[in-house]
Scaffold this motif. Sequence first.
Motif, mmCIF file in Angstrom:
data_model
loop_
_atom_site.group_PDB
_atom_site.id
_atom_site.type_symbol
_atom_site.label_atom_id
_atom_site.label_comp_id
_atom_site.label_asym_id
_atom_site.label_seq_id
_atom_site.Cartn_x
_atom_site.Cartn_y
_atom_site.Cartn_z
ATOM 1 N N GLN A 160 0.843 -1.175 0.000
ATOM 2 C CA GLN A 160 0.000 0.000 0.000
ATOM 3 C C GLN A 160 0.886 1.236 0.000
ATOM 4 N N VAL A 161 0.538 2.170 -0.897
ATOM 5 C CA VAL A 161 1.312 3.393 -1.037
ATOM 6 C C VAL A 161 0.429 4.565 -0.592
ATOM 7 N N THR A 162 0.974 5.423 0.233
ATOM 8 C CA THR A 162 0.260 6.623 0.664
ATOM 9 C C THR A 162 0.888 7.815 -0.028
ATOM 10 N N VAL A 163 0.051 8.577 -0.692
ATOM 11 C CA VAL A 163 0.535 9.764 -1.391
ATOM 12 C C VAL A 163 -0.009 10.991 -0.659
ATOM 13 N N THR A 164 0.856 11.893 -0.330
ATOM 14 C CA THR A 164 0.448 13.141 0.301
ATOM 15 C C THR A 164 0.689 14.262 -0.692
ATOM 16 N N VAL A 165 -0.368 14.976 -1.003
ATOM 17 C CA VAL A 165 -0.256 16.093 -1.949
ATOM 18 C C VAL A 165 -0.210 17.384 -1.130
ATOM 19 N N ALA A 166 0.843 18.130 -1.319
ATOM 20 C CA ALA A 166 0.997 19.387 -0.591
ATOM 21 C C ALA A 166 0.079 20.450 -1.196
ATOM 22 N N LYS A 167 -0.352 21.365 -0.347
ATOM 23 C CA LYS A 167 -1.157 22.481 -0.821
ATOM 24 C C LYS A 167 -0.307 23.380 -1.711
ATOM 25 N N LYS A 168 -0.912 23.920 -2.741
ATOM 26 C CA LYS A 168 -0.215 24.863 -3.607
ATOM 27 C C LYS A 168 -0.342 26.259 -2.999
ATOM 28 N N ALA A 169 0.760 26.974 -2.949
ATOM 29 C CA ALA A 169 0.746 28.349 -2.442
ATOM 30 C C ALA A 169 0.288 29.292 -3.554
ATOM 31 N N ILE A 170 -0.683 30.134 -3.252
ATOM 32 C CA ILE A 170 -1.137 31.156 -4.214
ATOM 33 C C ILE A 170 -1.276 32.495 -3.508
ATOM 34 N N ASN A 171 -1.196 33.537 -4.308
ATOM 35 C CA ASN A 171 -1.411 34.895 -3.807
ATOM 36 C C ASN A 171 -2.710 35.431 -4.365
ATOM 37 N N VAL A 172 -3.487 36.100 -3.515
ATOM 38 C CA VAL A 172 -4.688 36.796 -3.991
ATOM 39 C C VAL A 172 -4.617 38.244 -3.512
ATOM 40 N N ALA A 173 -5.098 39.129 -4.371
ATOM 41 C CA ALA A 173 -5.156 40.561 -4.030
ATOM 42 C C ALA A 173 -6.587 41.026 -4.202
ATOM 43 N N PRO A 174 -7.070 41.893 -3.311
ATOM 44 C CA PRO A 174 -8.418 42.435 -3.487
ATOM 45 C C PRO A 174 -8.495 43.210 -4.807
ATOM 46 N N ALA A 175 -9.628 43.124 -5.475
ATOM 47 C CA ALA A 175 -9.847 43.944 -6.668
ATOM 48 C C ALA A 175 -9.959 45.397 -6.228
ATOM 49 N N ALA A 176 -9.350 46.291 -6.966
ATOM 50 C CA ALA A 176 -9.383 47.716 -6.624
ATOM 51 C C ALA A 176 -10.760 48.306 -6.945
ATOM 52 N N GLY A 177 -11.108 49.374 -6.239
ATOM 53 C CA GLY A 177 -12.299 50.146 -6.565
ATOM 54 C C GLY A 177 -13.611 49.586 -6.048
ATOM 55 N N GLN A 178 -13.577 48.680 -5.090
ATOM 56 C CA GLN A 178 -14.826 48.138 -4.551
ATOM 57 C C GLN A 178 -15.381 49.100 -3.503
ATOM 58 N N THR A 179 -16.635 49.494 -3.697
ATOM 59 C CA THR A 179 -17.253 50.478 -2.808
ATOM 60 C C THR A 179 -18.735 50.172 -2.609
ATOM 61 N N LYS A 180 -19.297 50.873 -1.653
ATOM 62 C CA LYS A 180 -20.740 50.944 -1.488
ATOM 63 C C LYS A 180 -21.045 52.312 -0.910
ATOM 64 N N VAL A 181 -22.286 52.719 -1.007
ATOM 65 C CA VAL A 181 -22.739 53.989 -0.457
ATOM 66 C C VAL A 181 -23.276 53.739 0.949
ATOM 67 N N PHE A 182 -23.011 54.637 1.876
ATOM 68 C CA PHE A 182 -23.520 54.513 3.245
ATOM 69 C C PHE A 182 -25.003 54.154 3.223
ATOM 70 N N GLY A 183 -25.375 53.184 4.045
ATOM 71 C CA GLY A 183 -26.769 52.776 4.158
ATOM 72 C C GLY A 183 -27.172 51.658 3.218
ATOM 73 N N SER A 184 -26.319 51.326 2.241
ATOM 74 C CA SER A 184 -26.656 50.245 1.316
ATOM 75 C C SER A 184 -25.993 48.946 1.794
ATOM 76 N N HIS A 200 -6.884 22.767 -0.690
ATOM 77 C CA HIS A 200 -6.019 22.625 -1.864
ATOM 78 C C HIS A 200 -4.946 23.714 -1.973
ATOM 79 N N TYR A 201 -5.189 24.856 -1.339
ATOM 80 C CA TYR A 201 -4.287 25.996 -1.529
ATOM 81 C C TYR A 201 -3.945 26.638 -0.184
ATOM 82 N N THR A 202 -2.721 27.114 -0.100
ATOM 83 C CA THR A 202 -2.318 27.998 0.988
ATOM 84 C C THR A 202 -2.400 29.402 0.402
ATOM 85 N N ILE A 203 -3.355 30.176 0.881
ATOM 86 C CA ILE A 203 -3.653 31.474 0.276
ATOM 87 C C ILE A 203 -2.988 32.585 1.078
ATOM 88 N N THR A 204 -2.267 33.440 0.367
ATOM 89 C CA THR A 204 -1.644 34.610 0.973
ATOM 90 C C THR A 204 -2.307 35.853 0.392
#
Length: 186
Positions: free
Chosen positions: A1-25, A75-79
């Motif tokens: 019996q063989v055990t395979v361990t798959v490591a998480k892939k490291a990825i980077n995410v950045a917030p999209a620029a310009g996300q807004t809402k108006v007060f009260g919404s 699946h991923y290590t997210i930074t």
Amino acid sequence: QVTVTVAKKAINVAPAAGQTKVFGSSDPNSYGFEVGEETPLVGEDKLMDVLKRAEGEDAGDYAYSLTESAETNTHYTITLTDADTIKFSITKATPAAPVMPVLKSSTSDTVTLETIEVTDAVAVKAGAAVEYGIIDAENVTNWQAGPVFEGLAGDTAYRFTARYAATKNTEASPESTILDVKTPVG
């Protein structure tokens, strides 16, 4: 019996620029982000529910952070990148104009208007007060907190208006319809 361990892939995410809402919404259902080109997802993988923002509903900028589901992704290590420069923004709302002032009484040197109730939902939520204005001969409005105007001249035409005052979460509203009043002879 063989055990395979798959490591998480490291990825980077950045917030999209310009996300807004108006007060009260409402906030969007999810916050946009971009996966770094240097760390792409595998195959047809998709990420959901990655970002959240700092709590608060006042106008201003709010930092992003990773959601619990992003931090525990199998699946991923997210930074998170660019979170120090890209923020979610809540902008000031602009309430609708209040109703036109109504004359309560006038003498040769005083005009008293009826008190206007704050009825606009955004103005109510922001705690805005009504400001009362007298428009001078140069068409400049002089604003004050109360509905009593003193020191006027008798037998003179005056113009009055109202608006919701600016708050930390709202701009001043547009002016109401103008009320014309002529003071009686003194």
